[in-house]
Write a protein that holds these residues in place. Sequence first.
Motif: not given
Length: 428
Positions: A27-32, A61-66, A72-75
Motif C-alpha cells: 500500500g501507499t504511505a499513511q500516518a504510521a 495506518l492513520p495515527g488517529t480516527a473517530k 485508509p490502509v496500505t499493506i
Amino acid sequence: MRRTFPRRVLAGAGALLLAAGAAGLAGTAQAATKTTPVFENCDAPAPQPDGSGTQDYTVTLPGTAKAGDSVPVTIDPGASPLIPGFSITTVNTTKITLKVGDTTQVVTSPPETVSVVAGTPLDPKPFSGTVRIPDGTEGASVDVRLDLAVTDADLGGTVFTTTCTPAPRPSAVLGSVAVEALPKDPVTTKATPNSGKAGTAVTVSGANFPAGPVTCSALLAGAPTGDSGTGSADASGAATCLVTVTKKADAVRIDGSVAPYKPFVFVEEQAGVKNPVDIEVLPGPLALGPAAGQPAVSFPPVTINGKAQSVVGAFHAAAVQDFRGGTLGWDVTATRTPFLNEATGRSMPQAQLGIQPSCTVTNPDSPSTCTAGAPGAITDTPMKVASQAPGGEELTGGEFAVGGAGMIQLPPFMFADTYRTVVTFSIA
C-alpha cells in the motif's frame, strides 16, 4: 421466509496440472508505518507444494480516527514463503482478511500481472484499501492483525487459489489506530412528515449530538431558507427539533450534522379544482434463483498420486432479487451434502469444498449494495456467502449476483470413482 436451490459439484478420475500463485499485498504511505514478521502456513493448489514460513507485513495506518470512520490502509507483505516450482505468467488478485478490533474486514488488491519465476518467491506490489473503525471504541486503541491471506491466480480464465493462514491466528499486531474520545459525527436521521405545504410543522430527529439545546433548519439547494427551529438532545445523543416550513425547501437538518440531510418534498398550492390521485405500491418478493436450480458445477478430474491435491472451479452466479420495498436486509448461506457415489456406495469423507464468495450489483438502480462473505469451507453448517445490511431509516433492495470461486481439497488416497456433493444456497 427462506428460499433455497441446490447445485451439484462433480469430481472424477483423470489428470490435472495446476499453477500456483503466492499471497501478497502492499500500500501507499499513511500516518504510521510498522513492519511485522508473520509466520504462515500456506495451502497451494497442486502440483505446487504447500509451504510455511515468515512474511514481513508492512502496514500503514492513520495515527488517529473517530469511531465509525473508514480509514485508509496500505499493506506490503514482502516476499511470499512459497517457492514456485515452475515459471508462468498469471493475473493475481489478493484478499487480505484483517481483524480490526473485534471485527473482521477484507481488503482486496487490484488485479496484478505476475511473472512467476521458478525458485524465486513472489514479491507483489503494495496496494491500498480502507477499513472501518468499529463503533464503541471511543478513547481506545484499535489493533489491526492478519486473519487470512488468499490469492487468486487467473490462468487463462481458470482461477487457482492459495490460502495462507497465520500461526497463531490472528497474527501479532500489524498496526494500531488511536480512536478519539469524541463521539461520532452528528447525523440527521429522520424528518416527520417528510413533505407538506407552507406552514407544515416538521419534527427532525438526529443522533450523536452533545446533550443540550439544538437548532434545526430547512434548506433549498443546500442553502438555508430562513426557516429554523429549536429542540434538545438527551444524554445518549438522540436529538429532536421542530421546524415550521413556510417557504419552498428540499431538505431539513439538525444544525451541526453532516450530510446527507433528510429530503423534504414541498407541496405548492395550485389554483383550480383539485383531483387527488392515489397509487398503491405493493411489496414484491425476496427471491433467490433460478427456481429450478443451476447446472452441475464441473471441476477438472484428478489422478491419484499419493499426495493431497486441490482442484479449482467456479460456482455459477445466482440471481438475488429484493423487491420488498422496505428497510430489511438479507443473508445468503451455503450448505452441502457429503461427497459420495450413490450407485457404488463409496464416499470421500475427508474431502473439503471451499468457496471464495463474490457478490455484485446487477441493477445500477438498486438502492443497496451487497457484501461477499469471507472465504471458507462449505459444510452441513450454514456458511454466509453474501449479505445486504438492513437500511435503518433508508430504503434497501435491488438485484444482485452471488457466486464465487470454488476449490475441492482431496486426500492422498481414495477409491477411483466419480463423487458428487450437492451445495444448497439459501436466502433469508
